[in-house]
Design a protein around this motif. Structure first.
Motif, short mmCIF file in Angstrom:
data_model
loop_
_atom_site.label_atom_id
_atom_site.label_comp_id
_atom_site.label_asym_id
_atom_site.label_seq_id
_atom_site.Cartn_x
_atom_site.Cartn_y
_atom_site.Cartn_z
N LEU A 168 7.95 -7.77 10.83
CA LEU A 168 7.33 -7.10 10.08
C LEU A 168 6.11 -6.49 10.34
O LEU A 168 5.61 -5.66 10.08
N HIS A 203 -9.84 -3.30 -1.16
CA HIS A 203 -10.88 -3.85 -2.06
C HIS A 203 -10.65 -4.09 -3.63
O HIS A 203 -11.16 -4.00 -4.32
N THR A 227 5.56 -3.09 13.60
CA THR A 227 5.07 -1.54 13.15
C THR A 227 3.42 -1.62 13.14
O THR A 227 3.03 -0.43 13.02
N GLY A 246 -4.27 -7.51 3.36
CA GLY A 246 -5.23 -8.02 2.63
C GLY A 246 -5.19 -6.90 1.28
O GLY A 246 -5.64 -7.61 0.01
N SER A 247 -4.88 -5.77 1.41
CA SER A 247 -5.12 -4.81 0.20
C SER A 247 -3.85 -5.19 -0.61
O SER A 247 -3.82 -5.22 -1.86
N THR A 283 -5.86 -17.88 0.96
CA THR A 283 -6.83 -18.31 0.32
C THR A 283 -6.78 -17.94 -0.98
O THR A 283 -6.07 -17.47 -1.59
N THR A 340 1.44 -8.88 7.14
CA THR A 340 1.77 -7.84 7.93
C THR A 340 0.59 -7.32 8.54
O THR A 340 0.51 -6.44 9.51
N THR A 341 -0.86 -8.08 8.51
CA THR A 341 -1.75 -7.97 8.94
C THR A 341 -2.36 -9.34 9.58
O THR A 341 -1.70 -10.35 9.08
N VAL A 369 -9.14 -16.82 -2.90
CA VAL A 369 -10.21 -16.11 -3.23
C VAL A 369 -9.62 -14.62 -3.38
O VAL A 369 -8.63 -14.05 -2.78
N THR A 397 0.72 -1.14 0.08
CA THR A 397 0.03 -0.13 -0.05
C THR A 397 0.91 1.32 -0.01
O THR A 397 2.21 1.12 0.50
P1 NAD Z 1 -5.25 -3.56 4.69
O1 NAD Z 1 -4.18 -4.52 3.89
O2 NAD Z 1 -5.92 -2.34 4.11
O3 NAD Z 1 -4.19 -2.73 5.83
C1 NAD Z 1 -4.54 -1.87 6.80
C2 NAD Z 1 -3.63 -0.76 6.83
O4 NAD Z 1 -2.60 -1.18 7.55
C3 NAD Z 1 -3.19 -0.14 5.82
O5 NAD Z 1 -3.51 1.36 5.77
C4 NAD Z 1 -1.74 -0.60 5.54
O6 NAD Z 1 -0.99 0.36 4.80
C5 NAD Z 1 -1.53 -0.64 6.80
N1 NAD Z 1 -0.08 -1.50 7.23
C6 NAD Z 1 -0.02 -2.82 6.71
N2 NAD Z 1 0.97 -3.43 7.41
C7 NAD Z 1 1.62 -2.54 8.04
C8 NAD Z 1 2.74 -2.50 9.02
N3 NAD Z 1 3.55 -3.58 8.91
N4 NAD Z 1 2.99 -1.35 9.56
C9 NAD Z 1 2.31 -0.25 9.49
N5 NAD Z 1 1.15 -0.31 8.84
C10 NAD Z 1 0.92 -1.34 8.05
O7 NAD Z 1 -6.37 -4.08 5.55
P2 NAD Z 1 -6.26 -5.79 5.82
O8 NAD Z 1 -7.52 -5.54 6.94
O9 NAD Z 1 -5.24 -6.61 6.03
O10 NAD Z 1 -7.24 -6.05 4.29
C11 NAD Z 1 -8.37 -5.85 4.04
C12 NAD Z 1 -8.72 -6.14 2.63
O11 NAD Z 1 -8.19 -7.50 2.23
C13 NAD Z 1 -10.05 -5.81 2.08
O12 NAD Z 1 -9.99 -5.42 0.81
C14 NAD Z 1 -10.70 -7.32 2.27
O13 NAD Z 1 -11.52 -7.37 1.19
C15 NAD Z 1 -9.30 -8.17 1.74
N6 NAD Z 1 -9.47 -9.63 2.31
C16 NAD Z 1 -9.45 -10.52 1.50
C17 NAD Z 1 -9.48 -12.05 2.00
C18 NAD Z 1 -9.39 -13.07 0.73
O14 NAD Z 1 -9.43 -14.17 1.12
N7 NAD Z 1 -9.58 -12.51 -0.54
C19 NAD Z 1 -9.50 -12.20 3.41
C20 NAD Z 1 -9.18 -11.13 4.15
C21 NAD Z 1 -9.44 -9.84 3.61
#
Ligand code: NAD
Length: 358
Positions: free
Chosen positions: A159, A72, A162, A99-100, A129, A121-122, A131, A44
């Motif tokens: 990782l 998304h 942070t 997930g992004s 998946t 990192t989340t 998906v 991101t």
């Molecule tokens: P995200 O990936 O958008 O991350 C959330 C925020 O955390 C972002 O601003 C990112 O820059 C920040 N960030 C990430 N790692 C960081 C780090 N190490 N240090 C500091 N900041 C960090 O959020 P998310 O909840 O992980 O993912 C959501 C997205 O994933 C949605 O679009 C959802 O639909 C999709 N998703 C898909 C599946 C699937 O199986 N296809 C499963 C779960 C989620």
């Protein structure tokens, strides 16, 4: 004890997983293992510096960075990234992030056939998946396709240190939702149930420690381990009311993904527990032995200062009636069929931040 499933079928993709502090330093060896020479790092915009730092450690293996992932997976973002990717002549994708970032990597893998290495990192679990959800002109379409499953996943707790608490806690509750719904999935397996209960246990132990000391590497590692297990549950069995409701509300009202999961979880689990109390016994066992499943999760979320009210993340009271209609309009299998009165009570309690009734 959980009811033994006398019949089951298991879909387990062949994925190489490595876990441990510093495993990101093995990236060049992993690129060699999959026969790749020039990888591009996807992230991101907020993680652009981290992506560049990772690319710098790859030496000749680095083709560049694409720090343009968005929530998304909008198709126009993917198309712009695809043009850049072609110019970079990369032969592998490295997704650094949640997930992004992993969503953009999956979308590019689908269009190019390039192999993927994910460094999550989340705790969202997308890396585990096959998906991919994509958005175009405000509409979200979801597909399941083995070509989008990352073939290598490296879980490096260094990782995730942070990741701000305001992202970490909802993200962890998002993962807990995968495990909770896995416990009553129609296609659950003994292995998925084991992974779900161990994932829940890991989060229950780790999250209070992460909250009081976000840079505690051991606590972060245990939470990442929980996220791995919960992600595998998501990848292996079908989800039900909770995920469908989050999907409907996120898509129709633009609510943030992880926070919506965090807020609805105690309510959807409480609602469902009425029909399958036996299958959900691990939840109170792990999160609050004196409580019902929904109330145990609600108390756990409150103790972590997680968001607990839909009104705090942008849903208007006037939207609740439409939210109920949208949720009723999408038929899907779930242990306790949704009814208008039950969903109305559920969504009003979740809007208010009140404890669930069960
Ligand atoms: P995200 O990936 O958008 O991350 C959330 C925020 O955390 C972002 O601003 C990112 O820059 C920040 N960030 C990430 N790692 C960081 C780090 N190490 N240090 C500091 N900041 C960090 O959020 P998310 O909840 O992980 O993912 C959501 C997205 O994933 C949605 O679009 C959802 O639909 C999709 N998703 C898909 C599946 C699937 O199986 N296809 C499963 C779960 C989620």
């Amino acid at each position: 004890m959980h009811a033994f499933q006398p019949r089951f079928a298991l879909n387990q993709p062949a994925v190489h997983v490595a876990f441990g502090a510093g495993v990101r330093h093995d990236l060049p060896a992993h690129l060699n293992r999959i026969g790749a020479r020039r990888a591009v790092v996807i992230a991101t915009p907020g993680q652009a510096d981290a992506a560049r730092a990772l690319a710098d450690t790859l030496g000749d293996h680095a083709a560049g960075c694409l720090p343009r992932a968005r929530m998304h997976t909008p198709v126009d973002t993917t198309e712009a990234a695809l043009a850049e990717l072609t110019a970079l002549r990369a032969d592998a994708l490295i997704a650094l992030g949640g997930g992004s970032a992993i969503g953009l990597s999956k979308a590019l893998a689908l269009r190019t056939g390039l192999p993927q290495i994910a460094l999550p990192t989340t705790h969202a679990g997308s890396e585990a998946t096959a998906v991919l959800g994509e958005t175009e002109a405000g509409r979200k379409t979801t597909r399941s396709d083995p070509r989008v499953q990352p073939g290598t996943i490296l879980y490096d707790p260094e990782l995730i240190v942070t990741l701000p608490l305001a992202v970490t806690i909802p993200s962890a509750l998002n993962a807990i939702a995968h495990a909770a719904e896995g416990l009553y999935a129609r296609d659950r397996t003994p292995l998925a149930t084991l992974m779900a209960t161990e994932g829940l246990r890991a989060f229950a132990a780790a999250l209070p420690r992460v909250r009081s000391a976000p840079d505690d590497l051991d606590a972060r590692a245990e939470a990442l381990y929980g996220g791995w297990l919960c992600g595998m549950v998501l990848g292996q069995v079908g989800m039900a009311l909770h995920h469908k409701l989050c999907h409907a509300l996120g898509g129709s009202f633009g609510l943030p993904h992880a926070e919506t999961h965090a807020i609805l979880l105690p309510h959807t689990i409480g609602y469902t527990a009425v029909s399958v109390p036996q299958l959900l016994t691990p939840i109170p066992e792990i999160f609050g032995p004196e409580d019902t499943p929904g109330r145990a999760l609600h108390s756990f979320a409150r103790a972590l200062d997680a968001p607990t009210a839909l009104r705090d993340i942008g849903l208007r009271h006037a939207d609740l009636a439409r939210a109920v209609e949208i949720a009723l309009d999408a038929p899907y299998w779930t242990p306790r069929p949704p009814d208008r009165d039950g969903l109305t009570a559920l969504l009003h309690a979740a809007w208010d931040g009140a404890p669930p009734s069960h």
